[in-house]
Write a protein that holds these residues in place. Structure first.
Motif, PDB file in Angstrom:
ATOM      1  N   VAL A   1      38.941  39.717  29.061  1.00 15.45           N
ATOM      2  CA  VAL A   1      38.838  38.297  29.425  1.00 15.45           C
ATOM      3  C   VAL A   1      40.044  37.889  30.270  1.00 15.45           C
ATOM      4  O   VAL A   1      39.904  37.234  31.310  1.00 15.45           O
ATOM      5  N   ARG A   2      41.254  38.274  29.837  1.00 17.04           N
ATOM      6  CA  ARG A   2      42.449  37.946  30.613  1.00 17.04           C
ATOM      7  C   ARG A   2      42.413  38.628  31.973  1.00 17.04           C
ATOM      8  O   ARG A   2      42.850  38.063  32.993  1.00 17.04           O
ATOM      9  N   ALA A   3      41.898  39.852  31.987  1.00 20.39           N
ATOM     10  CA  ALA A   3      41.809  40.585  33.251  1.00 20.39           C
ATOM     11  C   ALA A   3      40.902  39.862  34.234  1.00 20.39           C
ATOM     12  O   ALA A   3      41.187  39.812  35.436  1.00 20.39           O
ATOM     13  N   TRP A   4      39.808  39.314  33.737  1.00 23.07           N
ATOM     14  CA  TRP A   4      38.899  38.583  34.632  1.00 23.07           C
ATOM     15  C   TRP A   4      39.596  37.374  35.253  1.00 23.07           C
ATOM     16  O   TRP A   4      39.397  37.067  36.434  1.00 23.07           O
ATOM     17  N   HIS A   5      40.427  36.715  34.461  1.00 16.58           N
ATOM     18  CA  HIS A   5      41.197  35.602  35.012  1.00 16.58           C
ATOM     19  C   HIS A   5      42.121  36.093  36.128  1.00 16.58           C
ATOM     20  O   HIS A   5      42.289  35.408  37.149  1.00 16.58           O
ATOM     21  N   ASP A   6      42.730  37.254  35.941  1.00 17.93           N
ATOM     22  CA  ASP A   6      43.600  37.810  36.982  1.00 17.93           C
ATOM     23  C   ASP A   6      42.804  38.156  38.235  1.00 17.93           C
ATOM     24  O   ASP A   6      43.276  37.945  39.363  1.00 17.93           O
ATOM     25  N   VAL A   7      41.610  38.711  38.036  1.00 18.58           N
ATOM     26  CA  VAL A   7      40.771  39.058  39.191  1.00 18.58           C
ATOM     27  C   VAL A   7      40.436  37.807  39.997  1.00 18.58           C
ATOM     28  O   VAL A   7      40.503  37.810  41.237  1.00 18.58           O
ATOM     29  N   THR A   8      40.087  36.742  39.306  1.00 19.28           N
ATOM     30  CA  THR A   8      39.727  35.509  40.018  1.00 19.28           C
ATOM     31  C   THR A   8      40.942  34.907  40.723  1.00 19.28           C
ATOM     32  O   THR A   8      40.798  34.294  41.795  1.00 19.28           O
ATOM     33  N   ARG A   9      42.122  35.076  40.164  1.00 18.15           N
ATOM     34  CA  ARG A   9      43.332  34.526  40.790  1.00 18.15           C
ATOM     35  C   ARG A   9      43.782  35.391  41.981  1.00 18.15           C
ATOM     36  O   ARG A   9      44.268  34.863  42.989  1.00 18.15           O
ATOM     37  N   CYS A  10      43.612  36.686  41.868  1.00 17.99           N
ATOM     38  CA  CYS A  10      44.019  37.583  42.961  1.00 17.99           C
ATOM     39  C   CYS A  10      42.959  37.677  44.046  1.00 17.99           C
ATOM     40  O   CYS A  10      43.273  38.004  45.198  1.00 17.99           O
ATOM     41  N   GLY A  11      41.700  37.462  43.690  1.00 17.66           N
ATOM     42  CA  GLY A  11      40.623  37.453  44.672  1.00 17.66           C
ATOM     43  C   GLY A  11      40.418  38.802  45.351  1.00 17.66           C
ATOM     44  O   GLY A  11      40.367  39.845  44.697  1.00 17.66           O
TER      45      GLY A  11
ATOM     46  N   LEU B   1      34.022  45.957  41.091  1.00 11.64           N
ATOM     47  CA  LEU B   1      34.543  44.956  40.154  1.00 11.64           C
ATOM     48  C   LEU B   1      35.149  45.577  38.901  1.00 11.64           C
ATOM     49  O   LEU B   1      36.099  45.028  38.337  1.00 11.64           O
ATOM     50  N   LEU B   2      34.618  46.714  38.475  1.00 15.79           N
ATOM     51  CA  LEU B   2      35.098  47.302  37.230  1.00 15.79           C
ATOM     52  C   LEU B   2      36.501  47.872  37.364  1.00 15.79           C
ATOM     53  O   LEU B   2      37.296  47.801  36.423  1.00 15.79           O
ATOM     54  N   VAL B   3      36.830  48.437  38.516  1.00 11.66           N
ATOM     55  CA  VAL B   3      38.179  48.993  38.700  1.00 11.66           C
ATOM     56  C   VAL B   3      39.251  47.911  38.572  1.00 11.66           C
ATOM     57  O   VAL B   3      40.206  48.066  37.796  1.00 11.66           O
ATOM     58  N   PRO B   4      39.158  46.789  39.313  1.00 12.97           N
ATOM     59  CA  PRO B   4      40.177  45.752  39.111  1.00 12.97           C
ATOM     60  C   PRO B   4      40.172  45.168  37.713  1.00 12.97           C
ATOM     61  O   PRO B   4      41.236  44.846  37.166  1.00 12.97           O
ATOM     62  N   LEU B   5      38.997  45.047  37.113  1.00  9.06           N
ATOM     63  CA  LEU B   5      38.924  44.502  35.755  1.00  9.06           C
ATOM     64  C   LEU B   5      39.678  45.388  34.771  1.00  9.06           C
ATOM     65  O   LEU B   5      40.506  44.912  33.978  1.00  9.06           O
ATOM     66  N   LEU B   6      39.433  46.693  34.827  1.00  6.53           N
ATOM     67  CA  LEU B   6      40.089  47.610  33.902  1.00  6.53           C
ATOM     68  C   LEU B   6      41.576  47.759  34.222  1.00  6.53           C
ATOM     69  O   LEU B   6      42.387  47.934  33.306  1.00  6.53           O
ATOM     70  N   GLY B   7      41.923  47.693  35.498  1.00  8.68           N
ATOM     71  CA  GLY B   7      43.333  47.798  35.864  1.00  8.68           C
ATOM     72  C   GLY B   7      44.142  46.630  35.325  1.00  8.68           C
ATOM     73  O   GLY B   7      45.186  46.819  34.687  1.00  8.68           O
ATOM     74  N   HIS B   8      43.676  45.421  35.567  1.00  9.05           N
ATOM     75  CA  HIS B   8      44.381  44.249  35.039  1.00  9.05           C
ATOM     76  C   HIS B   8      44.383  44.254  33.512  1.00  9.05           C
ATOM     77  O   HIS B   8      45.375  43.869  32.883  1.00  9.05           O
ATOM     78  N   ALA B   9      43.270  44.675  32.910  1.00 14.22           N
ATOM     79  CA  ALA B   9      43.200  44.711  31.444  1.00 14.22           C
ATOM     80  C   ALA B   9      44.219  45.688  30.871  1.00 14.22           C
ATOM     81  O   ALA B   9      44.796  45.444  29.803  1.00 14.22           O
ATOM     82  N   SER B  10      44.473  46.788  31.575  1.00 11.03           N
ATOM     83  CA  SER B  10      45.449  47.759  31.097  1.00 11.03           C
ATOM     84  C   SER B  10      46.858  47.163  31.070  1.00 11.03           C
ATOM     85  O   SER B  10      47.673  47.504  30.209  1.00 11.03           O
TER      86      SER B  10
ATOM     87  N   GLY C   1      53.266  40.148  38.412  1.00  8.27           N
ATOM     88  CA  GLY C   1      53.713  39.068  39.272  1.00  8.27           C
ATOM     89  C   GLY C   1      53.137  37.719  38.858  1.00  8.27           C
ATOM     90  O   GLY C   1      53.832  36.700  38.879  1.00  8.27           O
ATOM     91  N   LEU C   2      51.862  37.701  38.474  1.00  3.66           N
ATOM     92  CA  LEU C   2      51.249  36.455  38.023  1.00  3.66           C
ATOM     93  C   LEU C   2      51.967  35.919  36.787  1.00  3.66           C
ATOM     94  O   LEU C   2      52.188  34.701  36.664  1.00  3.66           O
ATOM     95  N   GLU C   3      52.332  36.804  35.874  1.00  3.82           N
ATOM     96  CA  GLU C   3      53.069  36.389  34.679  1.00  3.82           C
ATOM     97  C   GLU C   3      54.412  35.770  35.049  1.00  3.82           C
ATOM     98  O   GLU C   3      54.888  34.851  34.380  1.00  3.82           O
ATOM     99  N   ARG C   4      55.019  36.263  36.099  1.00  5.34           N
ATOM    100  CA  ARG C   4      56.351  35.803  36.510  1.00  5.34           C
ATOM    101  C   ARG C   4      56.284  34.623  37.475  1.00  5.34           C
ATOM    102  O   ARG C   4      57.308  34.206  38.013  1.00  5.34           O
TER     103      ARG C   4
END
Length: 278
Positions: A33-43, A252-261, A95-98
């Motif tokens: 779920v958090r990863a999806w938020h990152d994907v939408t923010r990074c586009g 879509l799955l690669v960025p999702l899993l990458g951010h989730a990691s 970077g988003l966290e910071r």
């Protein structure tokens, strides 16, 4: 929910000043779920990683052609080297966290040490990631060769397609080829998964050595066996879905899993006492 960090006298506390947290079995779903938020923010910057890896997968399929034994091993090998391929996704989430902007410059900075408009000489941080990536690539290569040898030499007929693989290997009424393939694959993938689950985000985030990062990854897995088994299953199933959808799902799955990691690393390890990596 996350449990509080263990006290200093807990075995999960190491002399390296990183603390393993324990999480509940459902925490991997929250990482997604958090990863999806990152994907939408990074586009498009996140999605570009998926496109690049999907194209690399297409090249792998083209090379494999009718040699399905190669494709079977390459799928598992992809799981092994995947963590290093998405290093810049970890950097984007960090970077988003910071409070930093999720721009393409972050990707260039991660892979090329791009600063002040040009490529800077690589430091120890970059070379550590390269060395670890080489180790993963060697592990993946070994498995591809083992898988190819087993399927090519021991299958009753030439394996030229997924259907033939299922009929002659997976559903074979006689022999033990499929069982041996699973055992050998698991004996290689399991320790590599334990060695990589938070290693690269840890190396990216803090000034630590490869050995220290791998040790922390093992302690994370041993301290959270059920959530880590669930997370490993999610990685495997979603990667398979990505391949089964003619690689389009990987976009879509690669960025999702990458951010989730990245979020897995942040939840599972408290490394705040260690110096940050710039």
């Amino acid at each position: 929910m996350l449990n509080p960090p263990p006290p200093a006298n807990n075995p999960a506390f190491s002399s390296a000043r990183d603390i393993v947290r324990t999480v509940d079995a459902g925490q991997p779903l929250r990482w997604l779920v958090r990863a999806w938020h990152d994907v939408t923010r990074c586009g498009w910057i996140s999605v570009l990683h998926g496109v690049a890896i999907a194209l690399a997968g297409a090249l792998m399929l083209w090379v494999a052609h009718d040699r399905f034994w190669f494709l079977a091993g390459a799928f598992s090998g992809f799981l092994l080297v995947g963590p290093v391929l998405v290093t810049s996704l970890y950097a984007l989430s960090r970077g988003l966290e910071r409070g930093e902007k999720a721009g393409f410059s972050k990707v260039l900075e991660t892979w090329l040490n791009w600063k002040h408009g040009r490529i800077q000489p690589w430091g120890e941080a970059q070379w550590q990631l390269v060395r670890f990536g080489v180790l993963l690539a060697l592990g993946g290569t070994v498995w591809v060769l083992i898988s190819a040898a087993l399927i090519t030499w021991l299958a009753p007929v030439p394996i030229t397609s997924p259907l033939v693989f299922v009929e002659q290997v997976v559903l074979a009424k006689e022999g033990w080829l499929f069982e041996a393939w699973l055992v050998l694959g698991g004996s290689l993938v399991a320790p590599i998964f334990a060695s990589t689950v938070i290693t690269i985000p840890f190396l990216l985030d803090r000034q630590v050595g490869i050995g220290q990062a791998i040790a922390a990854s093992w302690r994370v897995v041993l301290g959270n066996p059920v959530p880590m088994a669930f997370w490993g299953a999610i990685l495997m199933v979603l990667t398979f879905v990505g391949f089964a959808t003619a690689l389009t799902g990987l976009v879509l799955l690669v960025p999702l899993l990458g951010h989730a990691s990245w979020h897995a690393y942040r939840d599972l390890l408290d490394a705040s006492a260690l110096p940050e990596r710039e």
